[in-house]
Structure formats: C-alpha cells, structure tokens
Design a protein around this motif. Structure first.
Motif, PDB file in Angstrom:
ATOM      1  N   SER A   1       0.684  -1.251  -0.065  1.00 35.06           N
ATOM      2  CA  SER A   1       0.234  -0.090  -0.213  1.00 35.06           C
ATOM      3  C   SER A   1       0.852   1.227  -0.065  1.00 35.06           C
ATOM      4  O   SER A   1       2.155   1.094   0.457  1.00 35.06           O
ATOM      5  CB  SER A   1      -0.960  -0.041   1.211  1.00 35.06           C
ATOM      6  N   PHE A   2       0.208   2.133  -0.369  1.00 36.65           N
ATOM      7  CA  PHE A   2       1.052   3.660  -0.468  1.00 36.65           C
ATOM      8  C   PHE A   2       1.278   3.989   1.113  1.00 36.65           C
ATOM      9  O   PHE A   2       1.917   4.819   1.276  1.00 36.65           O
ATOM     10  CB  PHE A   2       0.240   4.682  -1.081  1.00 36.65           C
ATOM     11  N   SER A   3       0.299   3.861   1.924  1.00 32.00           N
ATOM     12  CA  SER A   3       0.559   4.094   3.373  1.00 32.00           C
ATOM     13  C   SER A   3       1.811   3.394   4.130  1.00 32.00           C
ATOM     14  O   SER A   3       2.796   4.117   4.707  1.00 32.00           O
ATOM     15  CB  SER A   3      -0.518   3.665   4.122  1.00 32.00           C
ATOM     16  N   ASN A   4       2.005   1.865   3.419  1.00 32.34           N
ATOM     17  CA  ASN A   4       3.476   1.362   3.815  1.00 32.34           C
ATOM     18  C   ASN A   4       4.482   1.962   3.222  1.00 32.34           C
ATOM     19  O   ASN A   4       5.591   2.219   3.651  1.00 32.34           O
ATOM     20  CB  ASN A   4       3.224   0.161   3.500  1.00 32.34           C
ATOM     21  N   VAL A   5       4.593   2.388   2.086  1.00 32.84           N
ATOM     22  CA  VAL A   5       5.480   3.162   1.299  1.00 32.84           C
ATOM     23  C   VAL A   5       6.029   4.513   2.074  1.00 32.84           C
ATOM     24  O   VAL A   5       7.194   4.762   2.336  1.00 32.84           O
ATOM     25  CB  VAL A   5       5.161   3.724  -0.308  1.00 32.84           C
ATOM     26  N   TYR A   6       4.954   5.262   2.416  1.00 32.55           N
ATOM     27  CA  TYR A   6       5.223   6.486   3.213  1.00 32.55           C
ATOM     28  C   TYR A   6       5.711   6.239   4.359  1.00 32.55           C
ATOM     29  O   TYR A   6       6.805   7.008   5.080  1.00 32.55           O
ATOM     30  CB  TYR A   6       3.707   7.095   3.436  1.00 32.55           C
ATOM     31  N   LYS A   7       5.376   5.146   5.266  1.00 31.06           N
ATOM     32  CA  LYS A   7       5.777   5.048   6.536  1.00 31.06           C
ATOM     33  C   LYS A   7       7.356   4.337   6.555  1.00 31.06           C
ATOM     34  O   LYS A   7       8.068   4.692   7.257  1.00 31.06           O
ATOM     35  CB  LYS A   7       4.998   3.850   7.101  1.00 31.06           C
TER      36      LYS A   7
END
Length: 328
Positions: free
Chosen positions: A207-213
């Motif tokens: 997910s993009f959230s995982n990429v950001y984190k």
C-alpha cells in the motif's frame, strides 16, 4: 550529498498519523504525465540535467570486467562531443567547458574494484561515483550479519555509495522498531565515507501508506537517499509512488530541516520518462533537489534514448538508430 543524514529517534506517533489520499495521489501523477512537453533548447537543457543525475547501472548475472569497463566509459562520456558542441554553441561554444558525466555507475559488490580501476584509468574517478547494491540484493532475504558484511566489503573495495535493500517483511508486519534498528546498523556499516540509499521495493509493500511509513523510518534511521525499487520487482518506479515518497521527504525536511535525496529506479527507459521525474521533483520538492546530490535516476537503457533525443535536436530533426549510442 556532502553532509550525511544524521537521522533521529524513531517516532512511532509520527508514523501512526500517516494517511495517504489515493485518488489525490493518482490525480497528481496524471497531471504530471499529461502536461504539455517542453521543446527545443529547453528540452535539451532538461535532458542534459537528467544525464548528470543518472546512476548508470549493470546488475546482470553475466556481468564481467568488460561490461563494467564499457559502462564506466559511457558514464565518463555519456553524450558525444559533437552533440554537445551543437547544443552549447549559443553559450560557451565549446563542450570542453562543460564536463558532462553521469552521477554514478551502479554495480554488484564483486564488480566495485573493476569500476574503480576503469574510472581511474579514464581520469573520471573524481566525477563519477561508484554505487554498489548490497544487503542481499534484490530480495534482502539474508541474515542481517551477512547483509552488513556485504556492505563493509563493498566499501572496502572502493564504493562511495551503497544501495541497501529493506527487509520487506518488516514493513508488511509493521515492525517499525526492528526495521529502524536494521537500517541504523546498515548506515553504521557504510562507515564515514559511503552514503547510503535505501531501496524500499515499493512493488512489494502492499500500500501507499506502507510506502510512506517505510520512507519515514528509513530517513529517521539515517538514510541519505530513499529509492523506489531494485528494478527486479513486478512494479517498480511509478509517478504515483514518486508523489508519495517525495511528500514523505518534504515532511521529513520540514520537521528535521534535513534534505534527503530521492532515486526512482526500474522501468525508466525513455527521455519522456526522465522529464516527468524531473518535473515531479521540481514541483514537489523544489529546485534545491534538481541536482545529483539529491536526485538520481537508476537506469541502464535510459541514456540511449536521451542521446537519441539530443541528437534529434542537434541535427535539426534527424533521428539516429539506437544502436549508434549503445557504447562509447
């Protein structure tokens, strides 16, 4: 990239607050892709800037001394003098006054020494960096001790940049503390001389959230660059993921007052692709990032298409065959 990222304490509260608006990210990426292209001398100038930001790469199972020597020769002279003379005729009139090289060559640890010898012979060792992938590239599925030893070996052989691979399972399981500690140890293994680029392998993160984190954790742990991909995943560098990572970099800069670099890699093959990434960087991060100290493009085939476009401009509309630019 003269000053290395000191990192900071792991801030789990900061990470837990991350939210990514997927439709907005996709709209932003589409806006970049569909805008009117720059033309003529403006395009030539942007493409020359792209050349200076390329990490010219060979990461094949059949790499030999000859492959690396050819790669280094091309990195030291990426655009022919005839083309440069035409492009620069309105300003300097002499391409010797503008030394164009790629930013680095990127090879496996076992080929770092070959790159050192080749660049020294070309008298380009002060202009072209040597980047080495490490830490069980491309999967990262090796014991941490082995991964750290690989970093130390590459640095000992002469690498001044190390592209490390994250353990993706730690991101997928949200083990941020363990991920932070591993990246910290990788940075320490780079020593005082080598800068570290951390490969997120975005196509494997879910997910993009995982990429950001994962971007935030890598920067908190001291990464000097964050990099999209190894180039070996099913999905590599895409503009939407670039938007997400650039905004994580901007977030880190606004909080920590330190500029971390960005490197898209994998699937970037055309001059148009390169221009899109440059425009994204300029608009999301600013002109301060538009140089090889803070922006790189990992690529093997991209340079050929850029040189074809520059030849088209210099020859007033004639295209050359791609094979004419494969080697220097």
């Amino acid at each position: 990239m003269d000053d290395r990222n000191p990192g900071c304490e792991l801030d789990l509260g900061w990470i837990s607050q991350v939210r990514v608006n997927l439709p907005a990210v996709n709209r932003r990426a589409i806006n970049i892709q569909t805008r009117k292209a720059v033309k003529n001398e403006w395009q030539a100038a942007w493409l020359l800037r792209a050349v200076t930001c390329i990490d010219l790469t060979t990461l094949s199972g059949d790499d030999t001394w000859v492959n690396v020597q050819r790669l280094c020769r091309k990195a030291a002279n990426p655009v022919s003098k005839d083309i440069l003379d035409v492009i620069l005729s309105d300003s300097t009139g002499n391409s010797d006054k503008l030394k164009i090289t790629t930013a680095a060559v990127c090879v496996y640890p076992s080929r770092v020494h070959d790159a050192c010898v080749a660049l020294t012979a070309l008298r380009a060792d002060d202009k072209v960096k040597i980047a080495s992938v490490a830490t069980g590239f491309p999967t990262g599925q090796c014991p941490l001790k082995t991964r750290l030893e690989e970093i130390r070996y590459a640095v000992e052989m002469g690498a001044n940049e190390i592209d490390v691979v994250l353990d993706r399972s730690l991101v997928l399981e949200h083990k941020w503390q363990e991920l932070y500690q591993e990246v910290q140890q990788m940075k320490e293994a780079c020593g005082e001389r080598a800068h570290m680029k951390t490969i997120l392998a975005v196509g494997d993160l879910g997910s993009f959230s995982n990429v950001y984190k994962a971007s935030l954790v890598a920067m908190m742990a001291g990464s000097d660059f964050i990099k999209t991909s190894t180039g070996k995943e099913g999905v590599n560098a895409t503009l939407p993921v670039g938007v997400v990572m650039c905004r994580a970099i901007a977030d880190y800069y606004h909080r920590m007052n330190y500029r971390v670099g960005f490197k898209p890699a994998g699937g970037i093959r055309t001059a148009k692709d390169a221009l899109n990434w440059l425009f994204l960087i300029k608009e999301e991060l600013g002109t301060e990032w538009l140089n090889s100290h803070l922006f790189r493009i990992g690529a093997s085939a991209l340079l050929t298409d850029i040189e074809r476009q520059l030849f088209h401009y210099a020859s007033k509309g004639r295209y050359a065959a791609a094979h004419e630019f494969v080697s220097s």
